[in-house]
Design an enzyme around this catalytic site. Sequence first.
Site, short mmCIF file in Angstrom:
data_model
loop_
_atom_site.label_atom_id
_atom_site.label_comp_id
_atom_site.label_asym_id
_atom_site.label_seq_id
_atom_site.Cartn_x
_atom_site.Cartn_y
_atom_site.Cartn_z
N GLU A 1 0.84 -1.22 0.00
CA GLU A 1 0.00 0.00 0.00
C GLU A 1 0.87 1.26 0.00
O GLU A 1 0.71 2.14 0.85
CB GLU A 1 -0.99 -0.01 1.17
CG GLU A 1 -2.02 -1.12 1.04
CD GLU A 1 -3.24 -1.00 1.93
OE1 GLU A 1 -3.30 -0.11 2.79
OE2 GLU A 1 -4.17 -1.82 1.75
N GLU B 1 -4.95 -8.54 -0.36
CA GLU B 1 -5.76 -8.23 0.83
C GLU B 1 -7.20 -8.06 0.39
O GLU B 1 -7.49 -7.26 -0.52
CB GLU B 1 -5.27 -6.94 1.52
CG GLU B 1 -3.96 -7.12 2.24
CD GLU B 1 -3.56 -5.91 3.07
OE1 GLU B 1 -4.45 -5.18 3.56
OE2 GLU B 1 -2.33 -5.69 3.21
#
Length: 518
Positions: free
Chosen positions: A202, A322
Site C-alpha cells: 500500500e 488483501e
Amino acid sequence: MRRMFCFATFAVAACLIGTVSVAADESRKVNTLVIHADQGKTTIDRNIYGHFAEHLGRCIYEGIWVGQKSPIPNTRGIRNDVVAALRRIKIPVLRWPGGCFADEYHWRDGIGPRGKRPSMVNTHWGGVTENNHFGTHEFLDLCKQLGREPYICGNLGSGTVQEMQQWVEYITLPGVSPMADLRRANGRRQPWKLKYFGVGNENWGCGGNMTAEYYADQYRRFATYVRNFGDNTIFKIACGPYGENYHWTEVLMKQCKDKMSGLALHYYCGTGKRSRSATQFGEIDWFHQLHRALRMDVMLAKHGEIMDKFDPKKKVALIVDEWGAWHDVEPGTNRRFLYQQNSLRDALVAGVTLNIFNRHCPRVRMANIAQTINVLQAMILTDKEKMIVTPTYHVFEMYAVHQDATWLPTELNAADYRFDGNKIPGLDVSASRDKSGKIHVTLCNLDPNRPAELSCQLIGAKADRISGRVLTAAEMTAHNTFRQPENVKPVEFKDYILGDPFIHVTLPAKSVVVLEIE
Ligand code: AHR
C-alpha cells in the site's frame, strides 16, 4: 412428497432452459445454470485460497506464536491447534509480516537469540511494543509446519534497497556471503526456498503516501536488487491499487510490466449500511455488504482490461493480496487490533468472492484474505488456549476442492435478490474439474429470505453420482462462539435430484453449497 413436487416443477423448468423469459414475479423465475464441462482450459491456482497474517493485534502473538514455554501445545513456539486447522483447509500460501506493518519492519530486528532481539513500537497498530520474537526463522518454520509457500512483503516505505536486498540474500543464498553466514550463525545451514516477494505494501497510503509514478520508479529501483540466488527464483510482486484506482494499474503496467510477475490489488468490502456490527445487523446491512462484495467482479474485469492492453498474454498475475469484510471491533476490545466476529454473512462474502476469483483465474493467480487469525475476516478466533473456527473458515474448507482444478465456464441465469428498490443477482456460482475427473460446483444463494430452485445442465460430461454439503443457519447473524463453537458448520446437502440431462437443486435461503458430481 416434496421431492416429487420439485421434480415436476423442474421438469417444466428444464424444458424452458435458454428460452425462458423473465417472469413478472422475479422470485418465481426459473434459475438455470449451464456448466461447460467441455471447455475447461485454465487451472484455478491454488494460491487464490491464500491467507495473510500481519503483526497486528492478536494475529501473530497469541494467534500463532505462544512461545516454547507456553502451556498451550506448540511446536517450537507455534500453536499446534492453529497449524492443524489451517492444514485442514489446505492453506496454500501465507503473506507476512504486513500490511502496513511491513513498511515499518526491519527484518534484522527479528533474527538471532530471542532474548537479545531489540523491540520496536508498532505505531500503526495500537502503539504496542513488539518484541520481535516472531521473525524470519519463526515465519519460515510456520510455513514448513503448514507445508505450504511463504510470501514475504518487504519494506520499501521506510527501508533501504540494501536492507531489502540483504533479506532475500539471508533467506535464499546457498553459498558463502555475509548474509548467508549470518543465517548459519543463527542456526540455519541450508537456505530456504522463497518464491513470493512483495516490494512494499500500500505504498499509495501507509507504505509512504506515494503517487503511482513515484512508486513505479521506486519499484524499478528496489526490485532490481531483489536477486535470484542459486536455483531460487523470486516472483516479484509490485504494490497495486486500492479498489477502483485504475490509474495506478495503468502506470504500473506501463512502467514496470517487464520487471514484475504480479501486481497486488487490495479491496475491502466494508460492512453494513446502518450497522457496522459483525453480528447485530438487519437485512439492509446484509444486502449492502453483499452488494459491495460483488463489486470485486467489476474491478477485476476493469483492472484485467488495462493489464490486457499492456500484457495480452497475461504474463503478469493480478494478485488480490488483501480482501475481506471489515466490521467494527468486538465491544471492549482495542480498536486498533481489528478483532471482529464472523457470521453467516461473512461466509457469503467469502463464497461469492472466491467464486469471482475462480471465474477470473486466467489473470487472478493469488489472493490472500485478511487476516488468518483474530483480525478482520479471520478463519480462526482464539481465547488463550481455546480456538474456534468461523463460518468463513468453513467456506474455505468447502471450496478447497477448486485448488489446482480446471475452471469450467458457466452460464447462470438467475432471479435477482431485490431489497428496498435495489437488486443484486440472487445466485452466484463457479465450477471446476479436479484431476480425478470429479466436477465441483460452488453455489451461493444471496437471498436471506427465499430458497432458490436451480436447474443445471452439464455439457460435455455425464453425471452418474452427486453429493453435496451446505452451510446455512436460521439467522443471517448466526456465528460461532467459544460457548457454541458449532453453531454454523456445514452439513450434508440432499436437496437435489439427479435427472438426465438436468440436475435439479433447491438451495436454501442464505446458503453456500458445494456439489460433487461424478
Ligand atoms: O489488513 C489490515 C490493513 O489493511 C493492512 O495492514 C493494510 O495493508 C490495509 O490497509
